[in-house]
Write a protein that holds these residues in place. Structure first.
Motif, short mmCIF file in Angstrom:
data_model
loop_
_atom_site.label_atom_id
_atom_site.label_comp_id
_atom_site.label_asym_id
_atom_site.label_seq_id
_atom_site.Cartn_x
_atom_site.Cartn_y
_atom_site.Cartn_z
N PRO A 78 0.80 -1.22 0.00
CA PRO A 78 0.00 0.00 0.00
C PRO A 78 0.84 1.28 0.00
O PRO A 78 0.31 2.37 -0.24
N LEU A 79 2.14 1.15 0.28
CA LEU A 79 2.96 2.35 0.41
C LEU A 79 3.77 2.68 -0.84
O LEU A 79 4.45 3.68 -0.89
N TYR A 80 3.69 1.80 -1.87
CA TYR A 80 4.49 2.05 -3.07
C TYR A 80 4.18 3.41 -3.68
O TYR A 80 5.05 4.09 -4.19
N SER A 81 2.89 3.80 -3.60
CA SER A 81 2.50 5.05 -4.26
C SER A 81 2.71 6.26 -3.36
O SER A 81 2.45 7.39 -3.78
N ARG A 82 3.14 6.01 -2.13
CA ARG A 82 3.30 7.14 -1.20
C ARG A 82 4.71 7.72 -1.26
O ARG A 82 5.60 7.19 -1.90
N GLY A 83 4.89 8.81 -0.48
CA GLY A 83 6.20 9.44 -0.42
C GLY A 83 7.17 8.64 0.43
O GLY A 83 6.78 7.73 1.16
N HIS A 84 8.45 9.01 0.31
CA HIS A 84 9.48 8.31 1.07
C HIS A 84 9.30 8.45 2.57
O HIS A 84 9.62 7.56 3.34
N LEU A 85 8.79 9.61 2.99
CA LEU A 85 8.60 9.86 4.41
C LEU A 85 7.69 8.81 5.03
O LEU A 85 8.00 8.24 6.08
N ASP A 86 6.56 8.55 4.39
CA ASP A 86 5.63 7.55 4.90
C ASP A 86 6.28 6.17 4.98
O ASP A 86 6.09 5.41 5.92
N GLN A 87 7.10 5.88 3.95
CA GLN A 87 7.75 4.57 3.92
C GLN A 87 8.76 4.44 5.05
O GLN A 87 8.83 3.41 5.73
N VAL A 88 9.53 5.52 5.28
CA VAL A 88 10.51 5.49 6.37
C VAL A 88 9.82 5.22 7.70
O VAL A 88 10.21 4.36 8.48
N LEU A 89 8.72 5.95 7.94
CA LEU A 89 8.05 5.82 9.24
C LEU A 89 7.42 4.44 9.42
O LEU A 89 7.56 3.81 10.46
N ALA A 90 6.73 3.96 8.40
CA ALA A 90 6.05 2.67 8.54
C ALA A 90 7.05 1.54 8.73
O ALA A 90 6.85 0.64 9.55
N THR A 91 8.15 1.59 7.98
CA THR A 91 9.11 0.50 8.12
C THR A 91 9.91 0.63 9.42
O THR A 91 10.38 -0.37 9.96
N PHE A 92 10.03 1.86 9.93
CA PHE A 92 10.61 2.05 11.26
C PHE A 92 9.71 1.34 12.29
O PHE A 92 10.17 0.65 13.19
N GLY A 93 8.40 1.51 12.11
CA GLY A 93 7.45 0.80 12.97
C GLY A 93 7.63 -0.71 12.87
O GLY A 93 7.57 -1.43 13.87
#
Lengths: 321, 307, 397
Positions: free
Chosen positions: B87-102
């Motif tokens: 679901p995060l492929y289409s999002r910005g890098h910031l969202d990806q960094v935070l979610a994968t940090f989680g």
């Protein structure tokens, strides 16, 4: 005023009323939490200026917090134990001035390099500079290295006494108020318009004759200096300063606060910091495995609450990046 | 300083570099093709190590355990891809960094609950456990040579896969133009899943190789993930060649820095101060290099041609 | 009227936060240790020992109920200080104990002492707090960091080891350990490495071991507590150094790392020597009961961390009893602590002017017990009634 501004006003009002109640009823630990919360809200607000309004995802803001704190700790250390007479002071104006000056300078130098890059390169180079400062401080044996620095004396100001928890809190709260108003002023100025324009379409702003790079650099320096100021407050609050404050995970936490509360809103950082502190406190008192629900919450927020809590509360979607 | 010490430290540096390459290659594949910043790569590295450790005890054989743990780690990678990454492929890098940090937090806590905090050491078969004498009478732990061999093999395999196979062709095509590939009737979703799983297996392999030296432990991914990001940024995101060169470079700098920098410092400062400053300064070196590279080449050393 | 309102607010707050007024006949002990990160293996061992001590006491010191509140320091000074602040300000404990790490203890010191609490270290023994920063309300049931390596330095002299290579983590205790061995060791020091410590500690020692071997030293002295100890021992073995560079360690090979090393089949560690103020084989009634019950309850040998935590709870209980359960009588409690009037698992010891133990130190060797489990046994006594080197810097007397 917009609905989002009203949320900021309500939050600030709550933060003004609750802590004196904590003191009155002897809940000193809750007072501590409130102080930490307000300081983190200032740091998050400074990050929001570049991350939310400027679209510059800095993954190194914890370095500014740490530098600001050491700008208080190092003079205090020399005042107590001698050496470096030029900066051996407890005067709050000098210490806070030093914190702002050093972090602004650091932001200027690193910003000049970082802003040449875009996207994920920007994320990573800001983190690289933060790691450099982290290891730089660790290598200085005199200031405790990895062990950190315990300072026995807080900054001294005329009229207010920071050893008194309520007065320290008062200073933090007023600082937060000023920072929020300042950010609001910047965002609504012509400068802020260009900055936000640069986020949407850098080329168009350039065609219109604006030097976007210069605007972003100024914003980055302002943001760094505010964050350094928050660090100076944090150093005064904990009276213990360690490189841990600058760890990359701390930068990640600041980012989380901004996104959780709602990027590019005034109330976002305050709500984000509040949620962060409350979650951390509540979950960690339940179980040592609290990182599990915390991590899940983080993932769910990113996946499903775009625009953050402020967006949710005001019924208007913010701009989740 | 004598020549044989220099040779040993260079081998140690190359070994660390190849380990970094295993982690970084998966990261750069996922990043270059899926445009996805995956901090959870650190968690997959740790998961690989723990699965391998458990299997080593269950089966009594380290090599067999690695062979079994690789597909299992890939499956964990697939689950992550389906649930969080896609679901995060289409999002910005910031969202990806935070979610994968989680995700890191989630995986580390799960590992703590499943395997306990102590970490697991992984016993090696006797044939891998001793030392090997190299020409010139230099002795080096055999397993470090195994890591060097495995790292080179993986690098060669990846090079072949990307450049000479149909899958590799799709990967390269998918990286430069997603819509074109799906227009050709290729299931792009499946391709992405495969790439993600491959990345997970590579991270897991690195974890499995380091576990017999240190051990499988909860925090093991924390320190390596940041270094791996430095590697792919310096090398140029998406470039396999860049990741390889940068990984070896950074492995060498880190190891040689730790070995010789305090001697260098002792020339200019007291030996006490040198001993305290040296470890931190050598840790700082790789970030200085990264900043320097980005200051002059904002796209890294080997930016991929088509973006 | 003001008081009425105040009470109402207090009640509301207390109610909403789930707080209850402290019962006067309960003594609260805050126990700060590491419960997350890989170092939690030490924290859990200490927690187990503290709970066993409470069980042995029947949950009471005299007529006073004992309550132990455990808190996590996350292996980091800042987090540890926050945990201590919470114990002092919110839980309003009477004693704060635990503390594995010297830097955590140094960071937390002010919070506990300024809050008017007794601070009792069950492990960390930073030099500063034995000397200039000593305090009448700070006690230790372990040692000052320098002492154990000093004993090891003495052993090295006795064994005629002429040159030494030193490795330790780069934090407060690591520096103290190096200082300690240098204090007594008379041979030549060929080289020294301080490595990165903390949650992302360096665990791959390839470069350092190669340097140590190339230095031509006759022995290697290391201090790597917790999981790092097992990692070090394995790489030492893999590098084939057991024959070339004999290992002398402190706080590295212990009841936490030995089972792991045994699982990994690391025979080279057998016979390796360490110094310590305690050992599971020490022959006294308190120790026998502690070790037997610990093994029965948790299935492993207790570590020295566990022994010191057990002592810390016993010491606190003896002080409460001496003060007749009056938790407001700080002077009586302090005198009770200072008397150290309880059966320590290390045998008799007394507190010096700086409230650090004056005690014996033993040389121990790794052996297999009757069931084949790897453990340690005492070889000889190195120091008798040893006092730390910083006592003179402490203004207390």
């Amino acid at each position: 005023m917009t609905r989002q501004d009203w949320i900021a006003v309500i939050m600030l009002a709550l933060l003004a009323v609750l802590p004196p109640l904590f003191i009155w009823t002897g809940q000193y630990f809750w007072m501590d939490l409130a102080t930490r919360l307000v300081i983190l809200a200032i740091a998050a607000s400074s990050l929001n200026l570049v991350l939310g309004f400027g679209g510059l995802v800095s993954f190194g803001h914890a370095a500014f917090v740490g530098l600001g704190a050491y700008a208080v700790g190092i003079p205090a250390y020399h005042w107590l134990y001698g050496g470096m007479d030029a900066i051996a002071v407890t005067n709050g104006f000098t210490q806070f001035g030093l914190a702002i000056g050093v972090t602004a300078f650091f932001a200027l130098i690193t910003g000049m390099i970082c802003l040449r890059t875009r996207g994920v390169y920007f994320i990573m180079i800001t983190m690289a500079f933060a790691q450099m400062i982290y290891y730089g401080i660790v290598s200085i044996e005199e200031y405790g290295g990895d062990d950190g620095l315990v300072i026995d004396t807080r900054s001294e100001f005329p009229l207010i006494d920071l050893d008194d928890p309520l007065q320290l809190y008062g200073l933090c709260w007023v600082s937060l108020l000023v920072v929020v108003l300042f950010v609001r002023m910047i965002v609504r100025s012509r400068f802020g318009m260009v900055l936000q324009g640069g986020k949407g379409n850098e080329e168009r702003m350039a065609t219109l004759g604006y030097n976007v790079y210069a605007y972003q650099l100024v914003a980055y320096v302002i943001s760094g200096a505010i964050c350094g100021y928050a660090g100076a407050l944090l150093g005064n609050f904990t009276t213990f300063i360690s490189p841990e404050m600058m760890d990359w995970t701390r930068s990640g936490e600041l980012m989380f606060m901004v996104i959780l509360g709602g990027a590019s809103t005034l109330a976002g950082p305050i709500i984000g910091a509040t949620m962060f502190i409350v979650l951390e406190e509540v979950l960690s008192s339940w179980t040592v495995y609290w990182h599990l629900p915390f991590g899940l919450f983080l993932i769910l927020v990113v996946l499903y609450i775009r625009g953050g809590l402020t967006g949710l509360l005001s019924g208007k979607k913010g701009e989740g990046e | 300083m004598d020549a044989s010490l220099l040779i040993i430290q260079t081998l140690n540096g190359v070994q660390l570099g190849l380990l970094l390459f295993l982690v970084a290659s998966g990261l750069t594949l996922v990043f270059g093709i899926l445009d996805f910043v995956n901090l959870a790569h650190a968690a997959l590295y740790m998961v690989g190590a723990f699965i391998c450790a458990s299997l080593t005890y269950a089966l009594g054989n380290f090599v067999l355990a690695v062979l079994l743990a690789l597909p299992l780690t890939a499956v964990v990678g697939l689950v992550v891809e389906r649930t969080v990454a896609r679901p995060l492929y289409s999002r910005g890098h910031l969202d990806q960094v935070l979610a994968t940090f989680g995700l890191i937090l989630v995986f580390e806590t799960l590992a703590h609950m499943i395997w306990g905090p102590a970490g697991m050491s992984v016993p090696l078969p006797d044939s891998l456990n001793g030392q090997t004498t190299l020409p010139g009478g230099i002795q080096i732990p055999t397993f470090r040579l195994v890591i060097i061999g495995a790292g080179l093999a993986a690098a060669g395999g990846l090079f072949w896969l990307v450049n000479y196979t149909r899958l590799g062709m799709l990967i390269r095509a998918g990286a430069s133009n997603r819509t074109m590939v799906s227009a050709l009737g290729i299931n792009i979703q499946l391709l992405f899943s495969l790439v993600f799983a491959l990345g997970a297996a590579l991270a897991g392999l690195a974890g499995m190789l380091i576990a017999p030296i240190t051990e499988a432990s909860i925090g093991m991914g924390h320190s390596i993930i940041i270094t791996a990001f430095v590697v792919i940024i310096v090398g140029g995101i998406g470039s396999m060649k860049g990741a390889f060169v940068a990984a070896i470079l950074i492995g060498l700098i880190d190891t040689l820095g730790r070995s010789f920098i305090d001697d260098l410092f002792k020339l200019v400062m007291s030996s006490e101060a040198a001993e305290n400053a040296a470890p931190a300064i050598s840790a700082m070196l790789i970030y200085i290099i990264m900043a320097a590279v980005l200051a002059f080449r904002p796209q890294g050393l080997f930016p991929p041609k088509v973006r | 009227m003001k008081y009425l309102a105040q009470a109402a607010v207090a009640a509301t707050l207390a109610g909403s936060m789930g707080l209850q007024p402290a019962l006067a006949d309960t003594a609260k002990i805050g126990f700060v240790t590491t419960l997350t990160t890989p170092a939690a293996v030490i924290g859990n061992d200490m927690k187990n020992a503290a709970e066993l001590a409470r069980e042995h006491l029947g949950g009471k010191a005299g007529d006073t109920d004992l309550e132990i509140i455990f808190a996590d320091d996350g292996f980091a000074p800042e987090t540890g200080k926050q945990a201590t602040d919470k114990l002092v300000k919110q839980d309003d404990v009477d004693f704060v104990t635990g503390f594995i790490w010297s830097h955590v203890l140094l960071a937390s010191r002010k919070s506990a002492l300024d809050g008017g609490k007794f601070l009792i270290s069950a492990n960390a023994g930073p030099s500063q707090m034995a000397g200039k920063l000593c305090d009448e309300n700070y006690f230790s049931t372990s040692w000052q960091n320098d002492q154990t390596p000093m004993a090891m330095g003495e052993v090295l002299n006795q064994q005629g080891v002429k040159s030494l290579y030193i490795m330790a983590p780069n934090y407060a205790a690591g520096k103290d350990m190096v200082e300690g061995v240098e204090r007594t060791y008379k041979g030549e020091i060929k080289g020294k490495d301080l490595t990165k410590w903390g949650a992302d500690a360096q665990l791959d020692f390839s470069a350092e071991l190669a340097k140590a071997e190339a230095s031509g030293a006759e022995g290697i002295f290391v201090f790597y507590p917790g999981g790092a100890g097992a990692a070090f021992a394995k790489q030492y073995d893999q590098a084939g150094l057991a024959d070339k560079l004999p290992l002398y360690s402190v706080f590295t090979v212990d009841a936490l790392s030995l089972p792991k090393l045994q699982d990994a089949g690391l025979g080279a560690i057998m016979g390796s020597r360490t110094t310590q103020q305690w050992d599971p084989t020490l022959d006294n009634a308190a120790n026998k009961k502690f070790v037997d019950d610990f093994k029965a309850k948790y299935g492993t040998y207790p570590s020295f961390y566990a022994a010191q935590s057990y002592d810390a709870i016993m010491l606190i209980a003896s002080a409460i009893e001496a003060a007749g359960g009056n938790m407001d009588d700080t002077d009586a409690l302090r005198a009770g602590l200072k008397a150290a009037d309880f059966d320590s698992v290390r045998g008799d010891f007394k507190f010096g002017n700086n409230n650090m133990p004056i005690q014996d130190f033993y040389l121990r060797e790794v052996v297999a017990d009757d069931d084949g489990k790897w453990t340690t046994k005492v070889v000889s006594t190195v120091f008798e009634d040893h006092q730390d080197s910083y006592a003179a810097e402490c203004k207390l007397n």
